[in-house]
Motif scaffolding. Sequence first.
Motif, mmCIF file in Angstrom:
data_model
loop_
_atom_site.group_PDB
_atom_site.id
_atom_site.type_symbol
_atom_site.label_atom_id
_atom_site.label_comp_id
_atom_site.label_asym_id
_atom_site.label_seq_id
_atom_site.Cartn_x
_atom_site.Cartn_y
_atom_site.Cartn_z
ATOM 1 N N CYS A 121 0.806 -1.227 0.000
ATOM 2 C CA CYS A 121 0.000 0.000 0.000
ATOM 3 C C CYS A 121 0.840 1.279 0.000
ATOM 4 C CB CYS A 121 -0.945 0.011 1.194
ATOM 5 S SG CYS A 121 -0.134 0.211 2.791
ATOM 6 N N SER A 140 2.477 2.582 2.565
ATOM 7 C CA SER A 140 2.441 3.263 3.858
ATOM 8 C C SER A 140 3.846 3.393 4.449
ATOM 9 C CB SER A 140 1.561 2.483 4.828
ATOM 10 O OG SER A 140 1.668 3.019 6.129
ATOM 11 N N CYS A 158 -2.473 -1.939 6.259
ATOM 12 C CA CYS A 158 -3.105 -2.965 5.425
ATOM 13 C C CYS A 158 -2.860 -4.382 5.943
ATOM 14 C CB CYS A 158 -2.626 -2.861 3.980
ATOM 15 S SG CYS A 158 -0.903 -3.334 3.705
#
Length: 112
Positions: A10, A12, A27
Amino acid sequence: MTALPPCPACGSAFTYEDRATLVCPECGHEWSAADTAATEPDAVFRDANGNPLQDGDTVTVIKDLKVKGSSLVVKVGTRVKNIRLVEGDHDIDCKIDGIGAMKLKSAFVKKA
């Protein structure tokens, strides 16, 4: 403190270590730190046609580009010699005759 890589699933930046694995709290993706080091690709810069670009290449502008903060325009077909590739949104540093030093996006040029 060492900087941990972002989550490959993702993107992040809030990853943390849990023994031998890295975990993303957003996630839930888990991966090993060894996989990250082995699969981390070098940045490949590509022009609008998908051709790889390198430092020192000559490119041609494929779209009229307005110069922010002035009334100048970089016209279609303008050849830019000896480009320098850098990280960031505008990934080409160059010097254009009549305008000066600029940064361009690789999506608006093609390799000459």
